[in-house]
Design an enzyme around this catalytic site. Structure first.
Site, mmCIF file in Angstrom:
data_model
loop_
_atom_site.group_PDB
_atom_site.id
_atom_site.type_symbol
_atom_site.label_atom_id
_atom_site.label_comp_id
_atom_site.label_asym_id
_atom_site.label_seq_id
_atom_site.Cartn_x
_atom_site.Cartn_y
_atom_site.Cartn_z
ATOM 1 N N TYR A 99 -12.459 6.426 7.491
ATOM 2 C CA TYR A 99 -12.293 6.243 8.942
ATOM 3 C C TYR A 99 -12.149 7.594 9.646
ATOM 4 C CZ TYR A 99 -10.391 4.197 13.268
ATOM 5 O OH TYR A 99 -10.165 3.819 14.569
ATOM 6 N N ASP A 100 -11.236 8.445 9.129
ATOM 7 C CA ASP A 100 -10.952 9.727 9.788
ATOM 8 C C ASP A 100 -12.205 10.604 9.828
ATOM 9 O OD1 ASP A 100 -8.538 8.556 9.275
ATOM 10 O OD2 ASP A 100 -7.545 10.341 8.530
ATOM 11 N N ASP A 160 10.279 5.187 4.821
ATOM 12 C CA ASP A 160 11.675 5.157 5.311
ATOM 13 C C ASP A 160 11.755 4.874 6.812
ATOM 14 O OD1 ASP A 160 10.842 7.506 6.449
ATOM 15 O OD2 ASP A 160 12.213 8.807 5.346
HETATM 16 O O1 LIG Z 1 3.825 -3.696 8.836
HETATM 17 C C1 LIG Z 1 3.724 -2.460 9.020
HETATM 18 C C2 LIG Z 1 2.502 -1.817 9.359
HETATM 19 C C3 LIG Z 1 2.502 -0.462 9.518
HETATM 20 N N1 LIG Z 1 3.635 0.278 9.402
HETATM 21 C C4 LIG Z 1 3.658 1.731 9.663
HETATM 22 O O2 LIG Z 1 3.423 1.880 11.046
HETATM 23 C C5 LIG Z 1 2.691 3.074 11.310
HETATM 24 C C6 LIG Z 1 1.464 2.720 12.116
HETATM 25 O O3 LIG Z 1 0.585 2.012 11.306
HETATM 26 P P1 LIG Z 1 -0.672 1.196 11.889
HETATM 27 O O4 LIG Z 1 -1.322 0.507 10.729
HETATM 28 O O5 LIG Z 1 -0.242 0.356 13.026
HETATM 29 O O6 LIG Z 1 -1.629 2.312 12.527
HETATM 30 P P2 LIG Z 1 -1.987 3.815 12.084
HETATM 31 O O7 LIG Z 1 -1.281 4.721 13.030
HETATM 32 O O8 LIG Z 1 -1.745 4.029 10.631
HETATM 33 O O9 LIG Z 1 -3.540 3.851 12.302
HETATM 34 C C7 LIG Z 1 -4.115 3.594 13.579
HETATM 35 O O10 LIG Z 1 -4.146 4.797 14.247
HETATM 36 C C8 LIG Z 1 -4.839 4.950 15.435
HETATM 37 C C9 LIG Z 1 -6.059 4.110 15.619
HETATM 38 O O11 LIG Z 1 -7.194 4.887 15.908
HETATM 39 C C10 LIG Z 1 -6.376 3.139 14.559
HETATM 40 O O12 LIG Z 1 -6.455 1.899 15.165
HETATM 41 C C11 LIG Z 1 -5.488 3.008 13.390
HETATM 42 O O13 LIG Z 1 -6.139 3.623 12.339
HETATM 43 C C12 LIG Z 1 2.400 3.677 9.943
HETATM 44 O O14 LIG Z 1 3.328 4.687 9.669
HETATM 45 C C13 LIG Z 1 2.582 2.523 8.976
HETATM 46 O O15 LIG Z 1 3.005 2.958 7.704
HETATM 47 C C14 LIG Z 1 4.843 -0.354 9.090
HETATM 48 O O16 LIG Z 1 5.893 0.293 8.975
HETATM 49 N N2 LIG Z 1 4.835 -1.694 8.898
#
Ligand SMILES: O=c1ccn([C@@H]2O[C@H](COP(=O)(O)OP(=O)(O)O[C@H]3OC[C@@H](O)[C@H](O)[C@H]3O)[C@@H](O)[C@H]2O)c(=O)[nH]1
Length: 267
Positions: A99-100, A160
């Site tokens: 993706y990145d 965490d």
């Molecule tokens: O149930 C969950 C899901 C996710 N998370 C955490 O929440 C944070 C955000 O995770 P998400 O899956 O919502 O999204 P991410 O930030 O990883 O990726 C997103 O970034 C920007 C956009 O361009 C994309 O839509 C997507 O890739 C991460 O640190 C993840 O580890 C939780 O703690 N619990």
């Protein structure tokens, strides 16, 4: 929908398509980490071949082309908050790189069509976005927490919970994208809400707004998870006069109404 001059076509952008258009908002690509990592080669194909096909279509029609890029082009950023001039810190061989790196090459292709063929292009880098009508199994953090809180399930915090994200409401994103498309500048523009929260802060806010009895369960984090993310939106503010309006607490409340209905919990 239902308008005489509206046509909906279901098509895979990896295959070429012949259409007559004036503007292209190229948004096609899975965006939730669980979905883009599910079939990573297809994600790379969508980002590269899909973007090339849409750029080819824009070139034939002389249409203005907007690529939806992402805050993930900054990877696990060493600059904080992230400005558009930052080149990023992306692992090219990690699980997120389909993706990145896919979005990075999509930006490259977009700029090369601009330089080589004089195509009118626009680049937006979208930061974490949430709102009503997200798929209930989308897998991103805001929809997960809201659905879990409504169903009396524990909120799943990965790692965490000290990692940060900055969440924008969908209507702010749409206004931002239209402002970029209709504006005179190529970009790239960061489109996001600079309000930054740790995942634990988000979990506690969801508890407060949705279900104070909800509990938190810690799960192992995924690899290469960015430790912090927050947009610097000075460029969009100064050039486009755009800035986000909806605070996280208010956006969550609007999302809850919609999720309740779709989960059959009554609005
Ligand atoms: O149930 C969950 C899901 C996710 N998370 C955490 O929440 C944070 C955000 O995770 P998400 O899956 O919502 O999204 P991410 O930030 O990883 O990726 C997103 O970034 C920007 C956009 O361009 C994309 O839509 C997507 O890739 C991460 O640190 C993840 O580890 C939780 O703690 N619990």
């Amino acid at each position: 929908m239902g308008k005489p001059n509206f046509e909906l076509i279901r098509h895979d952008v990896v295959e070429r398509v012949l259409l007559e258009v004036d503007q292209i908002y190229h948004l096609a690509c899975p965006a939730s980490p669980i979905h883009y990592k599910y079939n990573p080669i297809k994600t790379s194909k969508t980002s590269f071949l899909g973007t090339m096909n849409m750029l080819g279509l824009a070139k034939r029609c002389r249409a203005r082309f907007l690529i939806s890029s992402t805050s993930e082009v900054y990877g696990d950023p060493l600059q904080h908050p992230q400005e558009e001039t930052y080149w990023g810190n992306v692992n090219p061989v990690g699980e997120r790189s389909c993706y990145d790196e896919g979005k990075r090459v999509a930006e490259t292709l977009t700029m090369d069509y601009h330089r080589e063929h004089g195509l009118e292009v626009r680049i937006v880098r979208i930061f974490n976005t949430y709102g009503p009508r997200m798929a209930l199994d989308d897998g991103r953090v805001v929809s997960n927490f809201v659905a879990q809180a409504l169903k009396n399930e524990p909120l799943t915090v990965y790692g965490d919970g000290t990692q940060t994200r900055s969440f924008q409401f969908v209507t702010d994103l749409v206004k931002g994208m239209v402002a970029v498309m209709d504006g005179a500048h190529v970009g790239p523009f960061n489109i996001g809400n600079p309000g930054e929260f740790t995942m634990l802060e988000l979990a506690n806010l969801v508890k407060e707004v949705v279900n104070p009895k909800a509990t938190i369960e810690f799960r192992e984090n995924t690899s290469d998870d960015p430790s912090r993310r927050r947009p610097n939106i000075t460029k969009a503010k100064e050039i486009l006069g755009w800035e986000p309006k909806v605070a996280l607490r208010d956006g969550l409340a609007m999302m809850v109404q919609d999720f309740k209905k779709r989960l059959g919990l009554g609005a």
